[in-house]
Design a protein around this motif. Structure first.
Motif, PDB file in Angstrom:
ATOM      1  N   ASN A   1       0.862  -1.179   0.000  1.00 42.85           N
ATOM      2  CA  ASN A   1       0.000   0.000   0.000  1.00 42.85           C
ATOM      3  C   ASN A   1       0.905   1.238   0.000  1.00 42.85           C
ATOM      4  O   ASN A   1       1.721   1.424   0.903  1.00 42.85           O
TER       5      ASN A   1
ATOM      6  N   ASN B   1       0.399   4.188   0.729  1.00 37.43           N
ATOM      7  CA  ASN B   1       0.203   5.141   1.824  1.00 37.43           C
ATOM      8  C   ASN B   1       0.810   4.659   3.140  1.00 37.43           C
ATOM      9  O   ASN B   1       0.954   5.440   4.078  1.00 37.43           O
ATOM     10  N   TYR B   2       1.174   3.369   3.214  1.00 40.49           N
ATOM     11  CA  TYR B   2       1.752   2.826   4.434  1.00 40.49           C
ATOM     12  C   TYR B   2       3.234   3.168   4.528  1.00 40.49           C
ATOM     13  O   TYR B   2       3.881   3.507   3.533  1.00 40.49           O
ATOM     14  N   ASP B   3       3.774   3.046   5.749  1.00 45.61           N
ATOM     15  CA  ASP B   3       5.199   3.289   5.947  1.00 45.61           C
ATOM     16  C   ASP B   3       6.022   2.199   5.268  1.00 45.61           C
ATOM     17  O   ASP B   3       5.647   1.015   5.273  1.00 45.61           O
TER      18      ASP B   3
ATOM     19  N   SER C   1       6.816   6.972   3.542  1.00 44.65           N
ATOM     20  CA  SER C   1       5.785   6.118   2.961  1.00 44.65           C
ATOM     21  C   SER C   1       6.372   5.293   1.816  1.00 44.65           C
ATOM     22  O   SER C   1       7.429   5.615   1.266  1.00 44.65           O
TER      23      SER C   1
ATOM     24  N   GLU D   1       5.131   5.204  -1.085  1.00 42.65           N
ATOM     25  CA  GLU D   1       5.093   6.052  -2.273  1.00 42.65           C
ATOM     26  C   GLU D   1       6.340   6.931  -2.355  1.00 42.65           C
ATOM     27  O   GLU D   1       6.925   7.092  -3.425  1.00 42.65           O
ATOM     28  N   HIS D   2       6.742   7.489  -1.222  1.00 41.73           N
ATOM     29  CA  HIS D   2       7.953   8.312  -1.211  1.00 41.73           C
ATOM     30  C   HIS D   2       9.171   7.472  -1.563  1.00 41.73           C
ATOM     31  O   HIS D   2      10.041   7.912  -2.321  1.00 41.73           O
TER      32      HIS D   2
END
Length: 274
Positions: free
Chosen positions: A103, A105-107, A122, A124-125
């Motif tokens: 996911n 959005n998760y860490d 995250s 994504e990052h």
């Protein structure tokens, strides 16, 4: 490869190698591995044509410079607009092959570690900023370093000397621009002379069958020396210097840009002192 790793994990004699095989197997079936492969495929797909073109012995400089610009634009477009499409492509692949998709959005949790020592980020990052954009930025930085605006302009000007297709690339205005990069070689008055010499030069080249059949600037340089044309037009020393880099390109391959620039600055400083 997976068969070999599975065999080592099951039948390996050394315990450390069996553990290492398991870790590698886990990584091969991870989202991060798939993501890196798809990113590599996308970047290489953009840069492949330029890479092939630069390795050709009969390099077409003008086309190479155009391809450099194309690659820069495509890489920048990919950086600005390509994240979502790449993520979608990787996710589709992972769904087909049963690979777990994190996911975004998760860490992010590094493999084999419960928490990152640094500040939590995250997924994504991690994948967008630390991998996707970082890899593209490295490619752009490398291309900008090898093909600066000045270098590209110089190479484009040099390409106007190409004898290919009966000197169709010849462009007097660009060669005049090239000459202006060497103010110590050409005064304003001498530039007027060069302008006329270039007109005579192209008439001479296009009226000689021996030159019309040439391919590549290196062959032009060699034939000019053989026919003693190198001692006649266009500011002898300047034209000889231009062609020297093509005749002795193996030597110049070993010279770094920093060394050349340092030598140039030392030369300019000695001229200023005189």
């Amino acid at each position: 490869m997976t068969d070999v790793l599975e065999n080592i994990e099951e039948k390996g004699i050394v315990p450390e190698k069996r553990v290492e095989s398991r870790v590698l197997m886990d990584y091969l079936y991870s989202f991060e591995f798939a993501f890196n492969l798809y990113l590599m495929k996308a970047v290489l797909g953009i840069t492949n044509d330029l890479s092939v073109l630069l390795q050709r012995k009969d390099q077409d400089i003008l086309n190479a410079m155009k391809q450099v610009r194309v690659c820069k634009v495509r890489l920048q477009n990919m950086r600005d607009e390509g994240w979502e499409s790449l993520l979608c492509e990787v996710s589709t692949f992972c769904n087909v092959h049963g690979i777990c998709i994190p996911n975004m959005n998760y860490d992010f949790k590094a493999q084999g570690k419960s928490r990152r020592k640094a500040q939590q980020i995250s997924n994504e990052h991690r994948f967008q900023m630390e991998i996707f954009k970082k890899v593209i930025d490295m490619q752009l930085q490398e291309m900008n370093s090898c093909f600066t605006e000045v270098n590209s302009k110089l190479l484009t000007c040099i390409a106007c000397l190409s004898p290919n297709d009966s000197f169709t690339s010849f462009n007097k205005d660009r060669l005049m621009e090239f000459a202006r990069f060497y103010p110590s070689e050409f005064s304003n008055v001498e530039l007027l002379t060069v302008n006329n010499q270039l007109k005579s030069y192209i008439v001479d080249m296009q009226s000689d069958e021996e030159f019309l059949e040439l391919k590549g600037i290196d062959n032009l340089a060699q034939t000019s020396v053989e026919t003693k044309r190198n001692s006649e037009p266009i500011g002898n020393k300047w034209l000889n210097d231009c062609m020297l880099t093509f005749i002795e390109k193996d030597v110049f391959d070993d010279a770094s840009n920093d060394a050349i620039m340092q030598r140039f600055h030392e030369f300019k400083e000695r001229q200023r002192q005189l």
